[in-house]
Design a protein around this motif. Structure first.
Motif, short mmCIF file in Angstrom:
data_model
loop_
_atom_site.label_atom_id
_atom_site.label_comp_id
_atom_site.label_asym_id
_atom_site.label_seq_id
_atom_site.Cartn_x
_atom_site.Cartn_y
_atom_site.Cartn_z
N GLY A 235 0.81 -1.13 -0.03
CA GLY A 235 0.12 -0.05 0.01
C GLY A 235 0.94 1.13 -0.03
N GLY A 236 0.40 2.23 0.62
CA GLY A 236 1.25 3.45 0.98
C GLY A 236 1.33 4.54 -0.41
N LEU A 237 0.49 4.06 -1.33
CA LEU A 237 0.45 5.14 -2.56
C LEU A 237 -1.19 5.46 -2.95
N ALA A 238 -1.38 6.77 -3.24
CA ALA A 238 -2.62 7.35 -3.37
C ALA A 238 -2.81 8.00 -4.82
N TRP A 239 -3.69 7.92 -5.41
CA TRP A 239 -3.83 8.72 -6.57
C TRP A 239 -5.20 9.38 -6.73
N SER A 240 -4.76 10.78 -6.62
CA SER A 240 -5.75 11.91 -6.52
C SER A 240 -6.77 11.73 -7.67
N PRO A 241 -8.11 11.32 -7.48
CA PRO A 241 -9.06 11.11 -8.57
C PRO A 241 -9.39 12.44 -9.35
N GLY B 60 -0.67 6.28 6.33
CA GLY B 60 0.28 5.48 5.96
C GLY B 60 0.66 5.65 4.62
N ILE B 61 0.06 6.58 3.95
CA ILE B 61 0.47 7.11 2.60
C ILE B 61 1.85 7.82 2.50
N GLY B 62 2.82 7.33 1.68
CA GLY B 62 3.92 8.00 1.60
C GLY B 62 4.20 8.80 0.41
N ALA B 63 3.25 8.48 -0.83
CA ALA B 63 3.33 8.84 -1.91
C ALA B 63 2.02 9.00 -2.83
N ILE B 64 1.87 10.24 -3.40
CA ILE B 64 0.65 10.36 -4.27
C ILE B 64 0.89 10.75 -5.56
N VAL B 65 0.35 10.27 -6.54
CA VAL B 65 0.29 10.51 -7.85
C VAL B 65 -0.58 12.01 -8.15
#
Length: 193
Positions: free
Chosen positions: A101-107, A123-128
């Motif tokens: 996990g740890g990755l998000a993608w802003s819709p 716990g998210i460390g990175a976002i696209v």
């Protein structure tokens, strides 16, 4: 190509839906429930995805790729935390192998400070994000930026608008030429990786 050279990014809600469809499903046809006719295709898709991702790095987004900013504004912070923490659990359960996990993608391509705080705390460390969402902070790269939050730094991976335009399916184009341009723009020197 080497399967390990590709990182898969998956929405665990999609995986769960495909698994549920594999067992049979219903759809509304003219307002009436009708038995779905493609459970075998869903089962085959999931089987092929599982086989492919077993030997490749696999990351999952928060469950259902939630709109964190909207949920935080609505006071549903616990739902964001649940989506972040349960995403890897659901992904591993459906695929039958570990995922990260740890990755998000802003819709919608943006994130506000309150949402960034909640994501980092969960716990998210990175976002696209799209390249124009914020200025880069790494002078050697236009693909990374850093967002300061109350819980540490959130790394922003910025998409390349040129590459995004190459995969725009609404514009008519020559598929071979697009493939060549995409490969040229994304080619990496194996010695430097």
């Amino acid at each position: 190509h080497e399967p390990s050279s590709v990182t898969w990014v998956l929405d665990p809600a999609l995986l769960q839906t495909a698994r549920d469809m594999s067992d049979g499903y219903q759809v509304l046809t003219s307002g009436a429930p009708t038995v779905g006719t493609h459970p075998e295709q869903a089962k085959d898709w999931l089987r092929r995805l599982t086989t492919t991702t077993t030997s490749a790095p696999t990351r999952v987004l928060p469950y259902a790729d939630v709109d964190t900013s909207a949920l935080v504004r609505a006071g549903l912070t616990a739902d964001v935390v649940r989506a972040v923490t349960q995403g890897p659990v659901v992904g591993a359960d459906v695929l039958g192998h570990s995922v990260t996990g740890g990755l998000a993608w802003s819709p919608y391509g943006r994130i506000d400070a309150a949402a960034a705080d909640v994501l980092t705390a969960a716990g998210i460390g990175a976002i696209v994000l799209p390249a124009d969402a914020l200025p880069t902070t790494d002078p050697t790269s236009t693909a990374m930026a850093s967002i300061a939050t109350a819980h540490g730094s959130l790394r922003a991976v910025l998409t390349d608008p040129h590459l995004s335009a190459l995969i725009d399916t609404t514009a008519p184009s020559d598929a071979v030429l697009l493939r060549q341009e995409f490969l040229a723009d994304t080619a990496l020197d194996r010695k430097s990786t």
